[in-house]
Design a protein around this motif. Structure first.
Motif, PDB file in Angstrom:
ATOM      1  N   GLY A 298       9.470   1.269  12.742  1.00  0.00           N
ATOM      2  CA  GLY A 298      10.496   0.303  12.369  1.00  0.00           C
ATOM      3  C   GLY A 298      11.133   0.628  11.032  1.00  0.00           C
ATOM      4  N   ILE A 299      10.570   1.634  10.344  1.00  0.00           N
ATOM      5  CA  ILE A 299      11.115   2.157   9.084  1.00  0.00           C
ATOM      6  C   ILE A 299      11.644   3.565   9.340  1.00  0.00           C
ATOM      7  CG2 ILE A 299      10.588   2.757   6.686  1.00  0.00           C
ATOM      8  CD1 ILE A 299      10.391  -0.243   7.282  1.00  0.00           C
ATOM      9  N   LYS A 300      12.819   3.863   8.814  1.00  0.00           N
ATOM     10  CA  LYS A 300      13.413   5.186   9.000  1.00  0.00           C
ATOM     11  C   LYS A 300      12.487   6.266   8.450  1.00  0.00           C
ATOM     12  CE  LYS A 300      18.030   3.198   8.533  1.00  0.00           C
ATOM     13  NZ  LYS A 300      19.236   3.102   7.686  1.00  0.00           N
ATOM     14  N   SER A 301      12.471   7.394   9.108  1.00  0.00           N
ATOM     15  CA  SER A 301      11.551   8.459   8.724  1.00  0.00           C
ATOM     16  C   SER A 301      11.961   9.137   7.421  1.00  0.00           C
ATOM     17  CB  SER A 301      11.448   9.496   9.843  1.00  0.00           C
ATOM     18  OG  SER A 301      12.728  10.033  10.153  1.00  0.00           O
ATOM     19  N   ARG A 302      13.244   9.173   7.132  1.00  0.00           N
ATOM     20  CA  ARG A 302      13.714   9.864   5.919  1.00  0.00           C
ATOM     21  C   ARG A 302      13.966   8.878   4.800  1.00  0.00           C
ATOM     22  NH1 ARG A 302      17.800  14.689   8.049  1.00  0.00           N
ATOM     23  NH2 ARG A 302      16.247  15.747   9.366  1.00  0.00           N
ATOM     24  N   TRP A 303      12.885   8.287   4.298  1.00  0.00           N
ATOM     25  CA  TRP A 303      12.998   7.391   3.142  1.00  0.00           C
ATOM     26  C   TRP A 303      12.637   8.162   1.879  1.00  0.00           C
ATOM     27  CZ3 TRP A 303       8.286   6.662   0.689  1.00  0.00           C
ATOM     28  CH2 TRP A 303       7.138   6.957   1.435  1.00  0.00           C
ATOM     29  N   ASP A 304      13.140   7.692   0.769  1.00  0.00           N
ATOM     30  CA  ASP A 304      12.995   8.436  -0.489  1.00  0.00           C
ATOM     31  C   ASP A 304      12.908   7.438  -1.640  1.00  0.00           C
ATOM     32  OD1 ASP A 304      13.036  10.248  -2.549  1.00  0.00           O
ATOM     33  OD2 ASP A 304      15.177  10.716  -2.353  1.00  0.00           O
ATOM     34  N   LEU A 305      11.861   7.541  -2.462  1.00  0.00           N
ATOM     35  CA  LEU A 305      11.688   6.631  -3.594  1.00  0.00           C
ATOM     36  C   LEU A 305      12.104   7.251  -4.926  1.00  0.00           C
ATOM     37  CD1 LEU A 305       8.275   4.898  -2.784  1.00  0.00           C
ATOM     38  CD2 LEU A 305      10.602   4.221  -2.149  1.00  0.00           C
ATOM     39  N   SER A 306      12.695   8.432  -4.882  1.00  0.00           N
ATOM     40  CA  SER A 306      13.013   9.125  -6.130  1.00  0.00           C
ATOM     41  C   SER A 306      14.096   8.414  -6.956  1.00  0.00           C
ATOM     42  CB  SER A 306      13.463  10.562  -5.844  1.00  0.00           C
ATOM     43  OG  SER A 306      14.656  10.575  -5.072  1.00  0.00           O
ATOM     44  N   LYS A 307      14.896   7.555  -6.298  1.00  0.00           N
ATOM     45  CA  LYS A 307      15.978   6.893  -7.029  1.00  0.00           C
ATOM     46  C   LYS A 307      15.560   5.540  -7.604  1.00  0.00           C
ATOM     47  CE  LYS A 307      18.082   4.534  -3.060  1.00  0.00           C
ATOM     48  NZ  LYS A 307      19.342   4.290  -2.326  1.00  0.00           N
ATOM     49  N   TYR A 308      14.253   5.229  -7.564  1.00  0.00           N
ATOM     50  CA  TYR A 308      13.769   3.943  -8.060  1.00  0.00           C
ATOM     51  C   TYR A 308      12.844   4.167  -9.263  1.00  0.00           C
ATOM     52  CZ  TYR A 308      15.273   2.654  -3.359  1.00  0.00           C
ATOM     53  OH  TYR A 308      15.997   2.484  -2.203  1.00  0.00           O
ATOM     54  N   PRO A 309      13.401   4.284 -10.468  1.00  0.00           N
ATOM     55  CA  PRO A 309      12.567   4.557 -11.644  1.00  0.00           C
ATOM     56  C   PRO A 309      11.572   3.441 -11.916  1.00  0.00           C
ATOM     57  CG  PRO A 309      14.803   3.934 -12.296  1.00  0.00           C
ATOM     58  CD  PRO A 309      14.834   4.142 -10.819  1.00  0.00           C
ATOM     59  N   ASN A 310      10.341   3.858 -12.238  1.00  0.00           N
ATOM     60  CA  ASN A 310       9.266   2.944 -12.630  1.00  0.00           C
ATOM     61  C   ASN A 310       8.829   1.980 -11.533  1.00  0.00           C
ATOM     62  OD1 ASN A 310       8.998   3.870 -15.382  1.00  0.00           O
ATOM     63  ND2 ASN A 310      10.963   2.850 -15.793  1.00  0.00           N
ATOM     64  N   LEU A 311       9.188   2.239 -10.299  1.00  0.00           N
ATOM     65  CA  LEU A 311       8.780   1.351  -9.221  1.00  0.00           C
ATOM     66  C   LEU A 311       7.261   1.269  -9.100  1.00  0.00           C
ATOM     67  CD1 LEU A 311       9.513  -0.401  -6.752  1.00  0.00           C
ATOM     68  CD2 LEU A 311       9.595   1.709  -5.392  1.00  0.00           C
ATOM     69  N   HIS A 312       6.572   2.385  -9.355  1.00  0.00           N
ATOM     70  CA  HIS A 312       5.119   2.421  -9.212  1.00  0.00           C
ATOM     71  C   HIS A 312       4.401   1.510 -10.194  1.00  0.00           C
ATOM     72  CE1 HIS A 312       6.049   5.277 -12.392  1.00  0.00           C
ATOM     73  NE2 HIS A 312       4.795   5.198 -12.791  1.00  0.00           N
ATOM     74  N   ARG A 313       5.092   1.037 -11.221  1.00  0.00           N
ATOM     75  CA  ARG A 313       4.480   0.135 -12.204  1.00  0.00           C
ATOM     76  C   ARG A 313       4.436  -1.312 -11.712  1.00  0.00           C
ATOM     77  NH1 ARG A 313       4.100   3.132 -16.876  1.00  0.00           N
ATOM     78  NH2 ARG A 313       5.566   4.878 -17.097  1.00  0.00           N
ATOM     79  N   HIS A 314       4.987  -1.574 -10.550  1.00  0.00           N
ATOM     80  CA  HIS A 314       5.092  -2.941 -10.049  1.00  0.00           C
ATOM     81  C   HIS A 314       4.054  -3.233  -8.977  1.00  0.00           C
ATOM     82  CE1 HIS A 314       8.843  -4.128 -12.140  1.00  0.00           C
ATOM     83  NE2 HIS A 314       9.014  -2.811 -12.184  1.00  0.00           N
ATOM     84  N   ASP A 315       3.918  -4.528  -8.663  1.00  0.00           N
ATOM     85  CA  ASP A 315       3.000  -4.991  -7.641  1.00  0.00           C
ATOM     86  C   ASP A 315       3.241  -4.215  -6.336  1.00  0.00           C
ATOM     87  OD1 ASP A 315       2.102  -6.823  -5.350  1.00  0.00           O
ATOM     88  OD2 ASP A 315       1.378  -7.956  -7.077  1.00  0.00           O
ATOM     89  N   SER A 316       2.160  -3.915  -5.625  1.00  0.00           N
ATOM     90  CA  SER A 316       2.279  -3.153  -4.375  1.00  0.00           C
ATOM     91  C   SER A 316       3.159  -3.865  -3.353  1.00  0.00           C
ATOM     92  CB  SER A 316       0.889  -2.898  -3.776  1.00  0.00           C
ATOM     93  OG  SER A 316       0.150  -2.010  -4.592  1.00  0.00           O
ATOM     94  N   SER A 317       3.182  -5.206  -3.386  1.00  0.00           N
ATOM     95  CA  SER A 317       4.045  -5.946  -2.461  1.00  0.00           C
ATOM     96  C   SER A 317       5.518  -5.708  -2.775  1.00  0.00           C
ATOM     97  CB  SER A 317       3.739  -7.449  -2.527  1.00  0.00           C
ATOM     98  OG  SER A 317       2.480  -7.726  -1.956  1.00  0.00           O
TER      99      SER A 317
END
Length: 343
Positions: A298-317
């Motif tokens: 249900g999620i596209k296979s070609r997703w990319d988190l490189s354009k989200y700076p500091n996202l990993h510092r946030h709650d997993s939800s």
């Protein structure tokens, strides 16, 4: 164990706001929240709905789930302009639309758990959790932070995507599932696979998948990936059948964009129908710098988190909700799982 999916409330225009507030209030009441706690939920939802209508031209949506920790989790998603100065927007009296400016600050005050992620030009994700019968969020002694966003296909009440989790001491065991198709039959297949997994959660993932395969033969069938994380041994092992996909990041810098990653690959097949004769469990090193993301198709296979700076510092939800918001398909159920260890 928390296997309930999120309920999705869309706010295309102002006429939906009162309906959304009414339905979420009824959810809180149905789970035994006190009158005061229902009032807190009402304020949070009212402010979220108001922000969506003021700042998001396309509208937006609110996801709500009652969790196993007896909290109402409320996630607000928009694709609006984002916030230029997010910390300033937490201050009362700060507004970009000429209103009283109490929105984000009011949500934070009414929430036991609060977090948000915003980016100029890409919108905002806001997380609020309100716990039943508590004055503050409970202290979580778990060594793991695992979050899911699970949403049925539009106009479906049942969700074929499923998830089950068990934690014991320094070990975390979970399975991500997608029942074939969608609707009630797909949901039943996932539920039976979840039950089979939990009856043998500590068994080697490849062996457990074989047992699940035998247990759900009378259902429509499912695809699934099992993950074991051992905090003490600093190892992650997994095995999957079907198109549950994902990626494991090693984040040793300030941004996900610079992180090394490994794809999570599964065997071809369908649990309950046909699986390979040979299944092997894969093992990777694991530490507090690892971030694992799994998802259904249900999620596209070609997703990319490189354009989200500091996202990993946030709650997993927050991370799971953002992947769902930006990469979901509207033609199937959606599941995103985010897992990491805590120091």
């Amino acid at each position: 164990m928390d296997v309930k999916h999120h309920q999705r409330f869309q706010l295309a225009d102002r006429s939906f706001a009162n309906i959304v507030k009414r339905d979420i209030t009824r959810m809180a009441e149905s789970h035994g929240f006190s009158q005061t706690e229902v009032g807190r939920v009402n304020i949070v939802v009212s402010e979220m709905a108001s922000n969506l209508l003021k700042h998001s031209p396309k509208g937006g949506e609110i996801l709500v789930k009652y969790t196993s920790a007896k909290a109402l989790e409320i996630i607000c998603l928009d694709e609006g302009p984002g916030m230029k100065d997010p910390q300033r927007m937490l201050e009362d009296g700060t507004s970009t639309t000429g209103t009283a400016g109490e929105g984000l600050g009011a949500i934070m005050r009414q929430s036991h758990t609060f977090d948000f992620y915003t980016q100029l030009g890409s919108g905002t994700v806001i997380l609020s959790r309100i716990y039943k019968g508590l004055q503050e969020a409970p202290k979580n002694k778990s060594k793991f932070e695992v979050a899911t966003v699970t949403v049925p296909k539009p106009n479906e009440h049942s969700c074929g995507d499923g998830f089950a989790l068990h934690e014991a001491n320094n070990n975390c065991y979970f399975i991500a599932l997608d029942g074939l198709g969608h609707g009630a039959a797909a949901s039943l297949a996932s539920q039976e696979a979840e039950a089979a997994f939990l009856s043998n959660y500590s068994v080697d993932p490849a062996q457990n998948l074989r047992q699940i395969h035998s247990s759900i033969r009378k259902t429509r069938g499912a695809v699934g990936t099992i993950v074991h994380i051992n905090h003490s041994q600093k190892k992650m092992s997994y095995c999957g059948i079907g198109n549950i996909a994902g990626r494991m990041y090693t984040i040793d810098g300030p941004a996900i964009s610079n992180a090394a990653s490994k794809n999570i690959i599964a065997y071809n097949g369908i649990l309950g129908h046909n699986i390979p004769n040979t299944l092997n469990t894969q093992t990777y090193d694991w530490d507090n710098y690892k971030l694992l993301i799994l998802h259904s198709d249900g999620i596209k296979s070609r997703w990319d988190l490189s354009k989200y700076p500091n996202l990993h510092r946030h709650d997993s939800s927050i991370i799971a909700a953002l992947v769902y918001r930006d990469f979901r398909r509207e033609t199937d159920d959606s599941l995103v799982v985010v897992a990491r260890s805590k120091s």
